[in-house]
Structure formats: C-alpha cells, structure tokens
Design a protein around this motif. Structure first.
Motif, mmCIF file in Angstrom:
data_model
loop_
_atom_site.group_PDB
_atom_site.id
_atom_site.type_symbol
_atom_site.label_atom_id
_atom_site.label_comp_id
_atom_site.label_asym_id
_atom_site.label_seq_id
_atom_site.Cartn_x
_atom_site.Cartn_y
_atom_site.Cartn_z
ATOM 1 N N TRP A 62 0.837 -1.195 0.000
ATOM 2 C CA TRP A 62 0.000 0.000 0.000
ATOM 3 C C TRP A 62 0.880 1.256 0.000
ATOM 4 O O TRP A 62 0.606 2.208 -0.750
ATOM 5 C CB TRP A 62 -0.906 -0.007 1.227
ATOM 6 N N LEU A 63 1.922 1.265 0.828
ATOM 7 C CA LEU A 63 2.842 2.403 0.832
ATOM 8 C C LEU A 63 3.517 2.569 -0.528
ATOM 9 O O LEU A 63 3.683 3.692 -1.018
ATOM 10 C CB LEU A 63 3.906 2.206 1.925
ATOM 11 N N GLU A 64 3.884 1.450 -1.131
ATOM 12 C CA GLU A 64 4.520 1.497 -2.452
ATOM 13 C C GLU A 64 3.576 2.075 -3.494
ATOM 14 O O GLU A 64 3.979 2.893 -4.341
ATOM 15 C CB GLU A 64 4.953 0.082 -2.842
ATOM 16 N N LYS A 65 2.308 1.687 -3.417
ATOM 17 C CA LYS A 65 1.320 2.188 -4.381
ATOM 18 C C LYS A 65 1.079 3.678 -4.172
ATOM 19 O O LYS A 65 0.948 4.446 -5.147
ATOM 20 C CB LYS A 65 0.016 1.412 -4.242
ATOM 21 N N ASP A 70 0.353 3.013 -9.321
ATOM 22 C CA ASP A 70 -0.123 1.650 -9.552
ATOM 23 C C ASP A 70 0.930 0.830 -10.301
ATOM 24 O O ASP A 70 2.044 1.291 -10.566
ATOM 25 C CB ASP A 70 -1.454 1.653 -10.311
ATOM 26 N N ARG A 71 0.558 -0.395 -10.661
ATOM 27 C CA ARG A 71 1.528 -1.343 -11.208
ATOM 28 C C ARG A 71 2.200 -0.825 -12.482
ATOM 29 O O ARG A 71 3.427 -0.925 -12.637
ATOM 30 C CB ARG A 71 0.826 -2.676 -11.490
ATOM 31 N N SER A 72 1.428 -0.267 -13.368
ATOM 32 C CA SER A 72 2.010 0.209 -14.631
ATOM 33 C C SER A 72 2.976 1.363 -14.393
ATOM 34 O O SER A 72 4.048 1.440 -15.018
ATOM 35 C CB SER A 72 0.890 0.656 -15.586
ATOM 36 N N LYS A 76 7.093 1.391 -15.191
ATOM 37 C CA LYS A 76 7.737 2.456 -15.964
ATOM 38 C C LYS A 76 8.844 3.126 -15.160
ATOM 39 O O LYS A 76 9.912 3.449 -15.691
ATOM 40 C CB LYS A 76 6.695 3.492 -16.390
ATOM 41 N N LEU A 77 8.586 3.329 -13.866
ATOM 42 C CA LEU A 77 9.586 3.976 -13.019
ATOM 43 C C LEU A 77 10.828 3.098 -12.884
ATOM 44 O O LEU A 77 11.962 3.591 -12.945
ATOM 45 C CB LEU A 77 8.992 4.268 -11.642
ATOM 46 N N ASP A 78 10.623 1.797 -12.721
ATOM 47 C CA ASP A 78 11.762 0.883 -12.589
ATOM 48 C C ASP A 78 12.593 0.833 -13.871
ATOM 49 O O ASP A 78 13.822 0.691 -13.823
ATOM 50 C CB ASP A 78 11.272 -0.523 -12.229
ATOM 51 N N ALA A 79 11.911 0.931 -15.013
ATOM 52 C CA ALA A 79 12.618 0.855 -16.290
ATOM 53 C C ALA A 79 13.277 2.175 -16.687
ATOM 54 O O ALA A 79 14.174 2.196 -17.533
ATOM 55 C CB ALA A 79 11.648 0.422 -17.395
ATOM 56 N N ALA A 80 12.846 3.282 -16.079
ATOM 57 C CA ALA A 80 13.373 4.602 -16.435
ATOM 58 C C ALA A 80 14.784 4.789 -15.883
ATOM 59 O O ALA A 80 15.181 4.155 -14.899
ATOM 60 C CB ALA A 80 12.453 5.687 -15.884
#
Length: 407
Positions: A62-65, A70-72, A76-80
């Motif tokens: 929940w904190l991460e969200k 959300d997941r998408s 995108k953030l991880d791939a950036a």
C-alpha cells in the motif's frame, strides 16, 4: 508482556509466574487447536488474513502504491533511467518502509519490557544493548521479509505452508475457480454473448494473476502457494461487474461444491464432518477447562524456606524455635494484606509480626519464628502448615506444608 527480568507474564490484569507455566502451555495448545480447526473448515485463513508476513506485506504494498503509483507506473519507473525525481521517489518509499519496520521492532520489544520505559530510553538515547539489538533485528526482518522476500516466504521458507495442506480435504473452504462456467477463456467485446463464440465467462485478462501475492494462476486449480487472501476474488468480481456477468467466477467454495454444484446449504451441512467435530469438541473442552481453572485460581502463592544455618534452638522459656523465610507472591494486580498463622501441633505458635502487605504482582518476604513445647510435640521432623489468608478477602488463602524440627 513477558517480563523476563522479573520472571512474570502479564495477560491483561492476570499475572502469571514461572509456577503458572502450565497456563501458557494450555494457551499455546488452544491456539494450535484453533488453527487446526479453522484450517480444516475454511482453509488458510491464518495465512491470508492474520499472518504478520501477509499483513505487513499488504501495508508495504500500500505504501509502495501511494508513493510510486499503480503497477504500470511502477514498472515504468523501474525501467526509467536514474534521475533526481526517481531517486526522491525511491528514497521516500524506502524511508517509509524503514520507519514502519522500526516501529514494528519497537512494538515487538515492547512485549518483553514496559513500553513506556522503552520509548523513554529511545528518546533519551539510553537504550540497552539487548533491547537495541532486538529492535534493529526485528525491524530488519520486517523490512527484508515484507519489502523484498514477500511471496518467497510463503512459497519457500514458511514451514506452516508445507504441512497445512494435510489438514485440507475436498469439503474445506478454499479459493476456487469455476472451470465449468469460466472455460473456454478468451477475449470478447462487452455486451457480446460468449456462448455464441464458444467461450466461457473468463475473459483471460490475467488480473487475478497480477494481484496474487504469491504469483500463481488460480485458474489452474488449488496450489500449495495459495494463501487464501481472496485478492483474486475481488479482482475477478470487478471484471465480472464491468462485463455484466454474475460475480463468483472465482469464489470461496469447496472442491466438492464446485465439482458437484452444491448449494450454500449443502456446503454448510457438509462442514460438520468427523474431523471438524473432533477438533471442535477438544477445543471447547480445553477452553472451558482452562477458563474454569483461571476463574477459580487463587491469586496467591507461597514458598516456605527453612533456615538451614540453625536447624532449631531452645529459647528462654524452654520451647523449641525454628526459623523460616516466607516468600509470598501476590499474583493479582491489587495490593493485599495477608495474615500468617501456623498449625499442625498442639501448642505451636508464631512469634513476631503475623501480617505482611504485598503490592500487586510483587513478592513479599517475611521471616517467621515458630515455637513449640518439646514435651507435647515429640522429637524429629513434625509436619506443620503455614496458613496465609487475605485480611480483606478470606477466599484468597493458601495453606503450605512444612516441617518443624524438634530435638
């Protein structure tokens, strides 16, 4: 609270001492039996709703969200590439995780030492070495398990997940996918009749797989990794609502109910099977016995220690005196005054102070001098009894045996 230094265990206003270990044993047995019963009836309720690993993982997600989206957005953030914005977001997420983890560490240690003292020691930077170690250790365990290991704890590490399935049978409530209704899977436009296309109600969106904390596909049947959290049920019902299909393609049901199309009343009726009845009978019996024992428990314990330096001595009036050390444990939460008397022989008497006041949850020590006349008592070790009674409540009384040594 487990007060290891003072060797006391507090359960609300109940104070248990090392002599009361049997109660802790019974409480653990009751917890295990309850777990067996709930698992036999409704599957992995503990894993899905009460296990700290599940609960803290949900909070971390929940904190991460909230912080990353959300997941998408997270993908995108991880791939950036790394930028100041990405670094700030990741730092905020891990800072919130670490803060929550440290708080769980503090609350964990708070079960073993008074929480107010612990907080004060933290604020004044005077925390003891062991307390500090366990705060950090438990915080690190929470941070690693809920933040990174997550489903691997349930799939690879947790021993309960391994032997839990031996408690299940075809009439146990589980997360079930209705293959008869859902197959054949396939995409379709909203409002179209899936039956004319040879399709079932499953639109093959895979959202049930995406929300699963252990990453399984419930449509392939019940699997060892399923923790019964019902995340796939909520996700599937939302899809069914959007498609105007009935809910319950994935639902709480039993293996027999799905295969044999049982009604809810038939499912409920088949819940009363032999293993459930036996578990329930044992649990109710032990619970009643433990409750009765605790309700009738006298909040007073006494240890009698004979003075071994001088076995006995003759005093001025010719009587024989023995010295004892009484340890009086007030196991209630209120201060009590006890009267001490001695019995068992003709003419036996207690000299000195015969009353002692003991604070709730503490041990009072009293030295007792017992005298008896040698002509009426005989020789050798004579059985006597110390009687300790609450002055205000005569129902709180203990009679403790001992020996009086005579020449």
């Amino acid at each position: 609270m487990f007060d290891l230094d003072k060797r006391k265990f507090y359960l609300f206003d109940l104070v248990l001492w090392p002599q009361d270990t049997i109660y802790l044993v019974f409480l653990m047995i009751l917890g295990a039996l309850a777990l067996f019963l709930f698992t036999a009836v409704a599957g992995r309720l503990w894993c899905g709703y009460a296990c700290p690993q599940t609960v803290y993982t949900e909070i971390f997600l929940w904190l991460e969200k909230v912080i990353e989206g959300d997941r998408s957005h997270r993908m995108k953030l991880d791939a950036a590439p790394w930028t100041a914005r990405k670094l700030a977001i990741k730092t905020a997420k891990h800072a919130s995780w670490i803060t929550l983890s440290l708080w769980t560490g503090i609350t964990f240690v708070g079960y073993f030492m008074p929480i107010r003292e612990l907080i004060n020691d933290l604020l004044t930077l005077s925390l003891g070495a062991w307390s500090g170690f366990w705060v950090v250790f438990y915080a690190f365990a929470t941070y690693g398990n809920a933040g990174f290991l997550r489903e691997q704890m349930c799939r690879q590490i947790c021993p309960y997940a391994r032997f839990q399935f031996v408690m299940l049978d075809p009439d146990t409530l589980i997360i079930a996918y209705d293959a008869v209704r859902g197959e054949t899977r396939g995409a379709r436009s909203k409002g179209s009749d899936p039956r004319t296309q040879g399709l079932g109600d499953c639109v093959d969106c895979s959202i049930c797989v995406q929300v699963c904390p252990t990453g399984i596909d419930i449509r392939n049947g019940l699997q060892n990794e399923c923790i019964g959290c019902a995340a796939c049920i909520d996700a599937c019902d939302q899809v069914m609502d959007k498609m105007n299909y009935p809910r319950g393609l994935i639902r709480y049901s039993t293996e027999n109910a799905v295969n044999k199309r049982y009604t809810p009343m038939e499912i409920l009726r088949r819940a009363a099977r032999p293993r459930v009845i036996i578990y329930t009978a044992i649990l109710v019996t032990l619970t009643a016995a433990t409750a009765w024992s605790l309700a009738t428990r006298v909040p007073l314990k006494v240890n009698i220690l004979k003075d071994r330096n001088v076995l006995y001595r003759e005093v001025d009036d010719g009587s024989i005196e023995n010295i004892y050390r009484l340890q009086i444990m007030n196991t209630s939460d209120q201060t009590r005054t006890f009267r001490i008397s001695v019995s068992g022989l003709d003419g036996i008497r207690l000299t000195g102070d015969d009353q002692i006041t003991v604070i709730g949850g503490e041990i009072g020590t009293q030295t007792a001098a017992v005298r008896a006349d040698p002509g009426t008592s005989g020789s050798g070790a004579k059985p006597i009894s110390f009687d300790i009674i609450d002055v205000a409540d005569p129902n709180v009384a203990v009679s403790e045996p001992s020996k009086l040594l005579m020449p």
